[in-house]
Design a protein around this motif. Structure first.
Motif, PDB file in Angstrom:
ATOM      1  N   PHE A   6       0.847  -1.193   0.000  1.00  0.00           N
ATOM      2  CA  PHE A   6       0.000   0.000   0.000  1.00  0.00           C
ATOM      3  C   PHE A   6       0.881   1.241   0.000  1.00  0.00           C
ATOM      4  CE2 PHE A   6      -2.503  -3.449   1.623  1.00  0.00           C
ATOM      5  CZ  PHE A   6      -3.691  -3.304   0.944  1.00  0.00           C
ATOM      6  N   THR A  39     -11.378   1.940  -5.158  1.00  0.00           N
ATOM      7  CA  THR A  39     -11.196   1.786  -3.715  1.00  0.00           C
ATOM      8  C   THR A  39      -9.847   2.341  -3.318  1.00  0.00           C
ATOM      9  OG1 THR A  39     -12.508  -0.258  -3.733  1.00  0.00           O
ATOM     10  CG2 THR A  39     -11.128   0.122  -1.805  1.00  0.00           C
ATOM     11  N   TYR A  41      -7.623   3.451   0.604  1.00  0.00           N
ATOM     12  CA  TYR A  41      -7.525   2.952   1.981  1.00  0.00           C
ATOM     13  C   TYR A  41      -7.086   4.073   2.913  1.00  0.00           C
ATOM     14  CZ  TYR A  41      -7.739  -1.370  -0.577  1.00  0.00           C
ATOM     15  OH  TYR A  41      -8.156  -2.369  -1.427  1.00  0.00           O
ATOM     16  N   GLY A  46      -4.156  -1.673   4.400  1.00  0.00           N
ATOM     17  CA  GLY A  46      -5.334  -2.099   3.664  1.00  0.00           C
ATOM     18  C   GLY A  46      -6.495  -2.526   4.538  1.00  0.00           C
ATOM     19  N   ARG A  47      -6.422  -2.200   5.833  1.00  0.00           N
ATOM     20  CA  ARG A  47      -7.480  -2.624   6.759  1.00  0.00           C
ATOM     21  C   ARG A  47      -8.701  -1.717   6.731  1.00  0.00           C
ATOM     22  NH1 ARG A  47      -2.769  -3.306  10.632  1.00  0.00           N
ATOM     23  NH2 ARG A  47      -3.126  -1.090  10.838  1.00  0.00           N
ATOM     24  N   LYS A  48      -8.545  -0.502   6.217  1.00  0.00           N
ATOM     25  CA  LYS A  48      -9.662   0.444   6.222  1.00  0.00           C
ATOM     26  C   LYS A  48      -9.965   0.902   4.796  1.00  0.00           C
ATOM     27  CE  LYS A  48      -8.491   2.216  10.795  1.00  0.00           C
ATOM     28  NZ  LYS A  48      -8.009   3.386  11.520  1.00  0.00           N
ATOM     29  N   PRO A  49     -10.607   0.020   3.998  1.00  0.00           N
ATOM     30  CA  PRO A  49     -10.925   0.416   2.620  1.00  0.00           C
ATOM     31  C   PRO A  49     -12.069   1.419   2.580  1.00  0.00           C
ATOM     32  CG  PRO A  49     -11.804  -1.763   3.080  1.00  0.00           C
ATOM     33  CD  PRO A  49     -11.023  -1.338   4.295  1.00  0.00           C
ATOM     34  N   ASP A  86      -3.599   0.372  -3.338  1.00  0.00           N
ATOM     35  CA  ASP A  86      -3.067  -0.978  -3.364  1.00  0.00           C
ATOM     36  C   ASP A  86      -2.309  -1.134  -4.675  1.00  0.00           C
ATOM     37  OD1 ASP A  86      -2.579  -3.711  -3.520  1.00  0.00           O
ATOM     38  OD2 ASP A  86      -4.574  -4.265  -2.786  1.00  0.00           O
TER      39      ASP A  86
END
Length: 174
Positions: A6, A39, A41, A46-49, A86
């Protein structure tokens, strides 16, 4: 070299209008590139898209409508938030690299093997990028144009770049 999956692509700088749109300053080649994602983040893992509902370019900035953000007040809470992309969502053309992957590469002479230093920065000049080579403490930086006549090989996996400096390129750098 390990590559981060990311990458920082921009920062939310302001609110645009009354319906929760945000203005994003691009930390990439262009606002149009930033607007091409479905999308993004809110963290570099990448935990909060966040889904992009609508995106457009306005005065070299990106205006984004983010899913779940429908009021100016909600958008205000996002100021100064960085947005991440990403790298798996992008297929770069041959010979194109993310700047973050170039930083720290060792720069070597293609003919002699001499190590000049490492890439410390990339200047985007419009015509072509220019690599800033840090040559060690107390030594003046070298500037290298990112053109095919100079850049011979870029090897991200092994962490180096080989160059063939144009005649006179480093004459004033010592």
């Amino acid at each position: 070299m390990g590559q981060d999956r990311f990458l920082t692509i921009g920062e939310i700088t302001n609110v645009h209008g009354l319906r929760g749109e945000v203005t994003v300053y691009p930390w990439c080649d262009s606002a149009a590139f930033l607007c091409s994602f479905d999308t993004l983040y809110f963290d570099n893992q990448g935990r909060k898209p966040v889904r992009i509902l609508h995106a457009r370019v306005h005065k070299n900035m990106a205006i984004l409508q983010l899913e779940g953000i429908t009021t100016r007040e909600q958008a205000e809470t996002l100021r100064r938030q960085q947005l991440f992309m990403d790298r798996e969502d992008v297929e770069l053309d041959e010979g194109c690299y993310f700047i973050q992957d170039l930083l720290g590469l060792e720069v070597r002479d293609a003919d002699t093997g001499e190590v000049y230093g490492e890439i410390a920065d990339v200047l985007e000049t419009g015509a072509n990028d220019v690599y800033v080579i840090s040559c060690g403490e107390g030594v003046k930086e070298k500037l290298v144009p990112a053109i095919p006549d100079v850049i011979i090989e870029t090897n991200l996996e092994d962490g180096y770049m080989t160059i063939r400096p144009l005649k006179g390129l480093f004459d004033d750098a010592d």
